[in-house]
Design an enzyme around this catalytic site. Structure first.
Site, PDB file in Angstrom:
ATOM      1  N   SER A  37      78.057 128.665  95.020  1.00 45.95           N
ATOM      2  CA  SER A  37      77.497 127.705  95.976  1.00 45.95           C
ATOM      3  C   SER A  37      78.468 127.321  97.081  1.00 45.95           C
ATOM      4  O   SER A  37      78.035 126.834  98.121  1.00 45.95           O
ATOM      5  CB  SER A  37      77.054 126.432  95.257  1.00 45.95           C
ATOM      6  OG  SER A  37      78.142 125.860  94.557  1.00 45.95           O
ATOM      7  N   ASP A 327      77.543 116.039  97.704  1.00 46.48           N
ATOM      8  CA  ASP A 327      76.871 115.704  96.448  1.00 46.48           C
ATOM      9  C   ASP A 327      77.935 115.699  95.354  1.00 46.48           C
ATOM     10  O   ASP A 327      79.127 115.834  95.660  1.00 46.48           O
ATOM     11  CB  ASP A 327      75.679 116.642  96.167  1.00 46.48           C
ATOM     12  CG  ASP A 327      76.083 118.069  95.838  1.00 46.48           C
ATOM     13  OD1 ASP A 327      77.280 118.331  95.576  1.00 46.48           O
ATOM     14  OD2 ASP A 327      75.205 118.959  95.843  1.00 46.48           O
ATOM     15  N   HIS A 330      79.847 119.209  95.566  1.00 51.93           N
ATOM     16  CA  HIS A 330      80.100 119.999  96.780  1.00 51.93           C
ATOM     17  C   HIS A 330      80.614 119.146  97.928  1.00 51.93           C
ATOM     18  O   HIS A 330      80.111 118.042  98.147  1.00 51.93           O
ATOM     19  CB  HIS A 330      78.817 120.712  97.210  1.00 51.93           C
ATOM     20  CG  HIS A 330      78.239 121.590  96.146  1.00 51.93           C
ATOM     21  ND1 HIS A 330      77.196 121.191  95.343  1.00 51.93           N
ATOM     22  CD2 HIS A 330      78.580 122.839  95.738  1.00 51.93           C
ATOM     23  CE1 HIS A 330      76.915 122.159  94.485  1.00 51.93           C
ATOM     24  NE2 HIS A 330      77.731 123.168  94.690  1.00 51.93           N
TER      25      HIS A 330
END
Ligand SMILES: *[C@@H]1O[C@H](CO)[C@@H](O)[C@H](O)[C@H]1NC(C)=O
Ligand SMILES: *[C@@H]1O[C@H](CO)[C@@H](O)[C@H](O)[C@H]1NC(C)=O
Ligand SMILES: *[C@@H]1O[C@H](CO)[C@@H](O)[C@H](O)[C@H]1NC(C)=O
Length: 352
Positions: A37, A327, A330
């Site tokens: 990610s 978040d 991240h």
């Protein structure tokens, strides 16, 4: 002005003699990305998994306020790296049908949120394993040859910068969360198992023609808001054990780059370490203009990511630039820009 004309001619001749060679040698033709990610630009939108972020408020500070599937409020590190090399300001996702080989010729990401070096890690959330990302790369090579012709395509592939960014999920999503690997390997053995996969992957990539490769290190993963939240007996401070593990694993990755630079002909493999710059921003946020380091911008900032960070989340912050984390897992776009700027300046500049 014959004298000026003479000077101009001299300048032109010296430019013709000297610079084209230096320019072509230093040039990066494309940025080609493998990982999780940290560098997925939306591949997971096109596979059945819950590891998604193609809804607001993700992307609210991206061009057009668009939620692309990047796990941030805006751009991710490889977007900034691509721009730093004079290429596109964003690197598109290979599975996104909005793009085709004419876009991918100067940059593409095969990354998939939730993946790791270990096949068992990508199985947790049914995302794209690393070996499959390499299969997609082979398919890409064939398309590039059809599009550019084999001579130009060979040059593109040779002069491209290959970026690998993964590993955090092998430890946090898999080893310390799922029962399988931790009963099979102790943590040292598991690290060595992952290093073996990383080395095998780089050898295969080199065999397919890659030369300039950046192997990314782990961030201070004990400072991710989600891990702080779990650190209830440590006053929600960074989990030192996870940070130490990241330092340990990064040393092994760095040793791997030293070894492969000796073993593989013509390879230029570099180790891009985000650990210290990110830790410094977390410890001294005011140096970078941040206010909040321990919780994230989205929702309560203590555990939400993916579908739990959404439009209906109460408490989402208004100015993500004040936060290190977007978040619970991240970084914000601003953090991504700082970390990639550091890596470009200190490591990748040798390819500029
Ligand atoms: C790629 O897409 C563009 C616009 O969507 C189109 O004009 C172009 O022909 C396509 N190129 C290839 C090689 O398919
Ligand atoms: C991961 O899975 C692929 C495909 O099944 C396989 O080729 C590869 O050997 C596996 N990797 C490891 C380390 O087991
Ligand atoms: C492109 O590279 C492949 C493999 O490295 C080689 O076999 C082929 O001859 C090259 N083609 C051209 C046109 O240079």
């Amino acid at each position: 002005m014959p004298y000026m004309a003479f000077l101009c001619l001299l300048l032109l001749v010296s430019l013709l003699l000297s610079s084209p060679r230096t320019i072509t040698e230093a040039k990066v033709s494309a940025v080609i990305v493998f990982g999780d990610s940290s560098v997925d630009a939306g591949n997971n939108n096109f596979i059945p998994t819950i590891a998604r972020s193609n809804f607001l408020p993700y992307g609210r500070d991206f061009v057009g306020g668009k939620a692309t599937g990047r796990f941030s409020n805006g751009r991710i590190p490889t977007d900034f790296i691509s721009e730093a090399f004079g290429l596109k300001p964003t690197v598109p996702a290979y599975l996104d049908p909005a793009y085709n080989i004419s876009d991918f010729a100067s940059g593409v990401t095969f990354a998939s949120a939730g993946t790791g070096y270990d096949n068992a890690t990508s199985d947790v959330l049914s995302v794209i394993p690393l070996w499959k990302q390499l299969e997609y790369y082979k398919e890409y090579q064939a398309k590039l040859i059809a599009y550019q012709g084999s001579a130009t395509a060979n040059e593109t592939m040779k002069e491209a910068l290959y970026v690998m960014s993964l590993g955090t999920n092998d430890f946090l999503e898999n080893y310390y969360t799922m029962p399988g690997r931790s009963s099979q390997y102790n943590i040292q053995q598991y690290q060595d198992f992952l290093i073996g996969i990383a080395g095998g992957f780089i050898e295969k990539l080199h065999g397919l023609g890659a030369r300039k490769i950046s192997l990314g290190g782990l961030p201070p993963m004990g400072c991710l808001p989600l891990e702080r939240t779990r650190n209830v007996f440590g006053s929600n401070d960074c989990m030192e054990s996870y940070n130490n593990l990241a330092v340990d694993f990064n040393k092994k990755l760095e040793a791997l780059t030293v070894k492969l630079n000796k073993d593989l002909p013509d390879i230029e493999l570099v180790f891009s370490n985000p650990y210290y710059v990110l830790l410094q921003a977390i410890k001294k946020p005011s140096l970078y203009g941040f206010d909040v380091t321990s919780t994230a911008c989205c929702a309560t900032g203590i555990f939400e990511m993916g579908y739990a960070c959404n439009r209906n989340s109460l408490f989402t912050c208004t100015d993500a630039n004040k936060y290190i984390f977007w978040d619970s897992f991240h970084p914000t776009q601003k953090t991504n820009q700082i970390v990639s700027g550091y890596v470009v300046k200190n490591v990748l500049s040798q390819f500029l």
